[in-house]
Design a protein around this motif. Structure first.
Motif, PDB file in Angstrom:
ATOM      1  N   UNK A 215       0.882  -1.293   0.142  1.00 27.18           N
ATOM      2  CA  UNK A 215       0.086  -0.037   0.013  1.00 27.18           C
ATOM      3  C   UNK A 215       0.722   1.334  -0.061  1.00 27.18           C
ATOM      4  N   UNK A 243       2.284  -2.131 -11.591  1.00 32.54           N
ATOM      5  CA  UNK A 243       1.681  -2.086 -12.769  1.00 32.54           C
ATOM      6  C   UNK A 243       1.911  -0.476 -13.236  1.00 32.54           C
ATOM      7  N   UNK A 246      -0.891   1.546 -14.972  1.00 32.92           N
ATOM      8  CA  UNK A 246      -1.712   2.192 -13.710  1.00 32.92           C
ATOM      9  C   UNK A 246      -0.963   3.379 -13.116  1.00 32.92           C
ATOM     10  N   UNK A 249      -1.429   6.649 -15.057  1.00 32.21           N
ATOM     11  CA  UNK A 249      -2.645   7.123 -14.668  1.00 32.21           C
ATOM     12  C   UNK A 249      -2.719   7.969 -13.430  1.00 32.21           C
ATOM     13  N   UNK A 250      -2.102   7.244 -12.681  1.00 33.17           N
ATOM     14  CA  UNK A 250      -2.128   7.917 -11.019  1.00 33.17           C
ATOM     15  C   UNK A 250      -1.243   9.118 -11.236  1.00 33.17           C
ATOM     16  N   UNK A 253      -3.335  11.895 -12.782  1.00 28.68           N
ATOM     17  CA  UNK A 253      -4.307  12.153 -11.992  1.00 28.68           C
ATOM     18  C   UNK A 253      -4.020  13.149 -10.850  1.00 28.68           C
ATOM     19  N   UNK A 255      -2.154  11.983  -8.468  1.00 33.13           N
ATOM     20  CA  UNK A 255      -1.938  11.117  -7.178  1.00 33.13           C
ATOM     21  C   UNK A 255      -0.621  10.666  -7.038  1.00 33.13           C
TER      22      UNK A 255
ATOM     23  N   UNK B 148      -8.629  -0.825 -16.571  1.00 28.20           N
ATOM     24  CA  UNK B 148      -7.902   0.630 -17.023  1.00 28.20           C
ATOM     25  C   UNK B 148      -8.967   1.291 -17.509  1.00 28.20           C
ATOM     26  N   UNK B 151     -10.665   3.235 -14.897  1.00 27.98           N
ATOM     27  CA  UNK B 151      -9.610   4.250 -14.425  1.00 27.98           C
ATOM     28  C   UNK B 151      -9.681   5.532 -15.181  1.00 27.98           C
ATOM     29  N   UNK B 155     -11.775   8.121 -13.372  1.00 28.90           N
ATOM     30  CA  UNK B 155     -10.447   8.534 -12.534  1.00 28.90           C
ATOM     31  C   UNK B 155     -10.113   9.940 -13.356  1.00 28.90           C
ATOM     32  N   UNK B 156      -9.700   9.653 -14.794  1.00 27.16           N
ATOM     33  CA  UNK B 156      -9.063  10.745 -15.291  1.00 27.16           C
ATOM     34  C   UNK B 156      -9.966  11.682 -16.278  1.00 27.16           C
ATOM     35  N   UNK B 161     -13.627   9.473  -9.144  1.00 30.65           N
ATOM     36  CA  UNK B 161     -12.963   8.537  -8.479  1.00 30.65           C
ATOM     37  C   UNK B 161     -11.595   8.826  -8.660  1.00 30.65           C
ATOM     38  N   UNK B 162     -10.778   8.423  -7.440  1.00 36.24           N
ATOM     39  CA  UNK B 162      -9.328   8.097  -7.569  1.00 36.24           C
ATOM     40  C   UNK B 162      -9.046   7.078  -8.556  1.00 36.24           C
ATOM     41  N   UNK B 163      -7.910   7.471  -9.240  1.00 30.26           N
ATOM     42  CA  UNK B 163      -7.316   6.259 -10.223  1.00 30.26           C
ATOM     43  C   UNK B 163      -7.063   4.949  -9.544  1.00 30.26           C
ATOM     44  N   UNK B 164      -6.357   5.043  -8.153  1.00 30.04           N
ATOM     45  CA  UNK B 164      -5.923   3.837  -7.496  1.00 30.04           C
ATOM     46  C   UNK B 164      -5.610   4.306  -6.105  1.00 30.04           C
ATOM     47  N   UNK B 165      -4.979   3.133  -5.196  1.00 24.49           N
ATOM     48  CA  UNK B 165      -4.580   3.549  -3.975  1.00 24.49           C
ATOM     49  C   UNK B 165      -5.928   3.031  -3.232  1.00 24.49           C
ATOM     50  N   UNK B 252      -3.726  -5.326  -8.256  1.00 22.36           N
ATOM     51  CA  UNK B 252      -2.374  -4.770  -8.937  1.00 22.36           C
ATOM     52  C   UNK B 252      -2.738  -3.316  -9.512  1.00 22.36           C
ATOM     53  N   UNK B 253      -3.765  -3.240 -10.406  1.00 19.90           N
ATOM     54  CA  UNK B 253      -4.226  -2.355 -11.298  1.00 19.90           C
ATOM     55  C   UNK B 253      -4.675  -1.099 -10.487  1.00 19.90           C
TER      56      UNK B 253
END
Lengths: 529, 307
Positions: A215, A243, A246, A249-250, A253, A255, B148, B151, B155-156, B161-165, B252-253
């Motif tokens: 995390x 990844x 991914x 993309x973060x 965004x 992040x 994806x 996302x 996300x974008x 929403x957040x893309x990840x985390x 993972x994604x």
């Protein structure tokens, strides 16, 4: 209380509150770093990966460190002196050096830590980083006691290190995290648990605040760091980003402010979209193939040269790896100060001339489309390794070299190579631990563990030994260059194909980022706008 | 029923032992070990590391040590993250996977079940066509495509929403992973429910119930649904075991700290203890959920009795 007084008090309280909130908001600077993988360990003596090195540089201060441009600078030691013969290093620790629990960083801490690294029980993968120090190798082998290591504390702030031989890259080696100090009290009281958040005592710019596997890892600014007033970022979050797609993309965004990778097939699109937030440049890593040089017909250097000539490195770098690799004609990458790599003879030849030269050799040896030469190419499975192998297969096919491909997962592949298993040609790579040609060239030394190709040449070994004993840096570099000319350019102990490049995503918000060949970017030199 | 459950769990123990034994030895047959990597280790250093993990002992001895530790509830330290025990890794990751998988399962059953029933009641109507289309799409488009795209869109582009985390399980961070985990399951549940409901509606006892003048809802809700649920319940058992133990792709994604990735990463890294931990967890989940399915059968279907 009168009304005006009351409102004045309330007003000033509100003002004070606003001001304090304002400064708090200003002071809180958080950097979000995508960091490839989780660390396997946060014990500097047990770390080995790139992701771990990034964390260790933030948490700990070694005797010396790398600055934002990857130059060696004083860190826990404020200065040092080297004896005439190059065998004795005397480090003076800075007087204001403190651990995060407030106790001073002393010479004993370094003596304890270095003995710990080479002690067999520690099972430190990078114990070899201290190999130049007197008795280090014998201690790791269990033949001598740890207290015989060539490091002594002359007083609370002076460390003296004795080496087996002059080692011009010794200071470079000391930038590696396996030479960082750990606090004796911390380790002895908590054992293996000393690296847990709340337990870990460190002496670097940051302390460990939180670690949730898969995390995030959160580092908080260490107020007791000797240069804490120069550290701009208060909190650093490290995220594992296995990844890469991914992670991009973060990053987009917002992040992530930094990510240490992106999918190379997206290079063109990303560079159009992100502009100079995409950072690509050469780093000290070489992607190579190696022939099994102790086995016929590959024991013939001429045959090795012919096949090497037929591999179009420009195509591999540009088309297969989308310009995220650079074509390599030497084993030692460019960018090491004072060293001129010895390139393969045909580096400057046109592809057509190279082909002619290769065909001439193959014909002389009796190979050609009529009498094909089978060659088994082993590699560890990944998209880009596969694409590279297939491209090489295609390049060699017209000349009667019939390449068959064998791939295995990384562990199986290297287990096979390390066991000196059978193969014709195999893929491997090498990344420098410190910026010195010796770090690459020792791979071709007779009988060393990483010498997968079993190359053995007294001439080559002799040149390396001569270089090791040489105290004049310029002469030493020349000798290393001669060794590369013999072992790599002439004998192809390895077939260099490409140099790795770093490929980072760095947000415009990040200030102080300097691209460098070591791809080292400690958070303490960064800030955010 | 309690005695039946206990007996079932007792007979599961030999199964568990067999699974553990097979996995232990199969894992060791795979070439390479935890310390093989791009750069060769110095033989002395390697020997030190292997000794630290008992890898220098004969395999049968290692197996006995492992079983002994397992009986004491000790899954050992991870090879790749030696500062964490396997138990710590699963204690941190399993709640995350169970939360995500639990939501995905419940939503898949409710929405998928509802869609399936609606499609069955209006067979060949537009709802039916739409549900079949969605179900087909849901089960054919793989998660590594859906996730994806999700996302990119939410996300974008829309920035909803957040893309990840994970952010300690914030609701916003859970939406994406739950939806992507749910969709393929929802598709299967909807198809199963539709098929079995159509069949149930044609059964004799339903026709009788209708002939006796029971209202449409009562026939469907009280009588047809019971028998129509059976195939869905049989499917849900193993599906729950799979969902609750995490998904490597989704985790993972979306950068979610679940345990799904241990199944793949640990095997590739030859992290023997984590692989074994994952095997034990999945085996226990599978055994428990199969038992739950069997018990549910007795509740749903009056014809099934356990003594």
């Amino acid at each position: 209380m009168t009304k005006p007084l009351k409102s004045l008090l309330l007003g000033s309280a509100a003002l004070a509150l606003t001001l304090s909130l304002g400064t708090a908001a200003m002071a809180q600077m958080t950097l979000n770093r995508g960091n490839l993988d989780d660390p396997e360990s946060l014990d500097p003596h047990r770390t080995s990966t790139l992701a771990e090195a990034n964390l260790m540089r933030d948490l700990f201060s070694g005797l010396v460190a790398l600055d934002a441009g990857a130059k060696v600078i004083p860190d826990a030691a404020e200065r040092w002196a080297v004896s005439e013969d190059g065998l004795t290093y005397t480090f003076t620790l800075r007087a204001d050096g403190k651990w995060s629990d407030g106790t001073p960083v002393t010479a004993d801490d370094f003596v304890y830590s270095w003995r710990r690294v080479v002690t067999p029980d520690t099972a430190a993968e990078y114990a070899f980083m201290l190999a130049p120090v007197v008795n280090a190798e014998a201690i790791t082998a269990g033949k001598m006691a740890p207290d015989t290591l060539g490091i002594v504390a002359l007083d609370a702030h002076t460390v003296q290190v004795t080496l087996n031989a002059p080692t011009p890259y010794f200071l470079q080696m000391l930038t590696h995290q396996s030479t960082y100090p750990v606090q004796r009290a911390n380790v002895e009281a908590l054992g293996n648990a000393f690296t847990k958040p709340g337990n870990l005592v460190s002496n670097g710019a940051y302390v460990l605040a939180d670690f949730v596997p898969n995390d995030h890892i959160t580092l908080a600014k260490n107020a007791r760091f000797y240069a804490a007033d120069t550290v701009a970022i208060d909190t650093v979050n490290y995220y594992p980003t296995a990844d890469a797609a991914a992670a991009v993309k973060r990053f987009e965004a917002g992040e992530l402010d930094i990510n240490r990778d992106f999918p190379t097939e997206q290079t063109e699109d990303l560079s159009a979209k992100l502009g100079d937030q995409l950072r690509v440049g050469a780093t000290l890593g070489t992607y190579y193939y190696g022939f099994k040089t102790d086995k016929a017909p590959w024991s013939n250097p001429k045959l090795r040269q012919a096949i090497s000539m037929l591999i179009d490195r420009d195509f591999l770098a540009e088309k297969v790896w989308q310009d995220t690799m650079l074509p390599a004609y030497s084993f030692v990458p460019p960018g090491i100060a004072g060293y001129d790599a010895a390139a393969l003879d045909y580096a400057e030849m046109s592809p057509l001339d190279r082909e002619d030269a290769a065909v001439a050799i193959l014909t002389e040896l009796g190979y050609g489309p009529q009498n094909p030469l089978p060659m088994e190419l082993r590699f560890n499975t990944s998209d880009n390794n596969t694409n590279t192998a297939v491209a090489v297969q295609e390049m060699l096919a017209p000349f009667g070299v019939q390449v068959s491909l064998v791939n295995a997962d990384t562990k199986s592949h290297y287990a096979h190579l390390e066991a000196k298993g059978d193969f014709d040609i195999a893929r491997a790579a090498w990344f420098a631990d410190y910026s010195d040609p010796e770090n690459f060239l020792s791979l071709c030394k007779s009988g060393t563990g990483n010498n997968y190709t079993q190359y053995s040449s007294p001439e080559y070994d002799g040149l390396l030994e001569q270089a090791a004993a040489e105290t004049d840096p310029a002469v030493r570099m020349t000798l290393l260059g001669q060794a590369e000319a013999v072992g790599v350019a002439r004998d192809l102990c390895v077939v260099p194909l490409m140099f790795y490049s770093y490929h980072n995503l760095v947000s415009d918000r990040v200030l102080g980022w300097q691209d460098n060949v070591m791809d080292v970017h400690p958070s303490r030199f960064l800030s955010l706008q | 029923m309690l005695r039946y459950s206990l007996r079932r769990l007792a007979t599961a123990l030999p199964t568990l032992l067999a699974v553990i034994t097979l996995s232990f030895f199969m894992m060791r047959i795979a070439p390479g070990g935890p310390f093989d990597q791009e750069r060769a280790l110095d033989p002395v250093i390697r020997a030190n590391m292997e000794a630290a993990y008992h890898l220098d002992l004969p395999l049968w001895h290692q197996y006995l040590i492992y079983l002994g530790n397992l009986l004491r509830g000790d899954l050992g330290p991870s090879f790749t993250m030696p500062e964490f025990t396997v138990a710590e890794l699963f204690a941190a990751g399993l709640p995350v996977s169970v939360q995500l998988g639990g939501w995905a399962l419940v939503l898949a059953l409710l929405i998928g079940g509802g869609l399936g029933i609606a499609a069955a009641l209006r067979q060949n109507g537009w709802i039916d066509v739409a549900v079949v289309a969605v179900a087909t799409a849901g089960s054919t488009i793989p998660t590594f495509v859906v996730a994806p795209v999700f996302q990119l869109v939410f996300g974008l582009s829309l920035m909803w929403l957040p893309v990840g985390g994970w952010q300690d399980g914030a609701a916003r961070n859970m939406v994406g992973p739950v939806v992507c985990l749910m969709l393929p399951q929802l598709a299967v549940v909807a198809r199963l429910m539709r098929g079995s409901m159509i069949e149930a509606l044609r059964a004799h006892h339903i026709r009788t119930a209708r002939a006796m003048g029971l209202s449409g809802w009562s026939v469907v809700g009280r009588h047809a649904l019971r028998s129509a649920m059976l195939p869905v319940v049989s499917y849900a058992g193993p599906a729950a075991a799979a969902l609750l133990t995490g998904s490597v792709v989704v985790e993972t994604i979306f950068s979610v700290p679940g345990v799904g990735r241990y199944f793949v990463d640990a095997a590739l890294n030859r992290d023997y203890t984590v692989v074994m931990g994952a095997v034990v967890v999945v085996a226990v989940f599978t055994i428990v959920f199969n038992l739950i399915v069997d018990l549910l059968y007795a509740i749903i279907d009056p014809r099934v009795r356990y003594a």
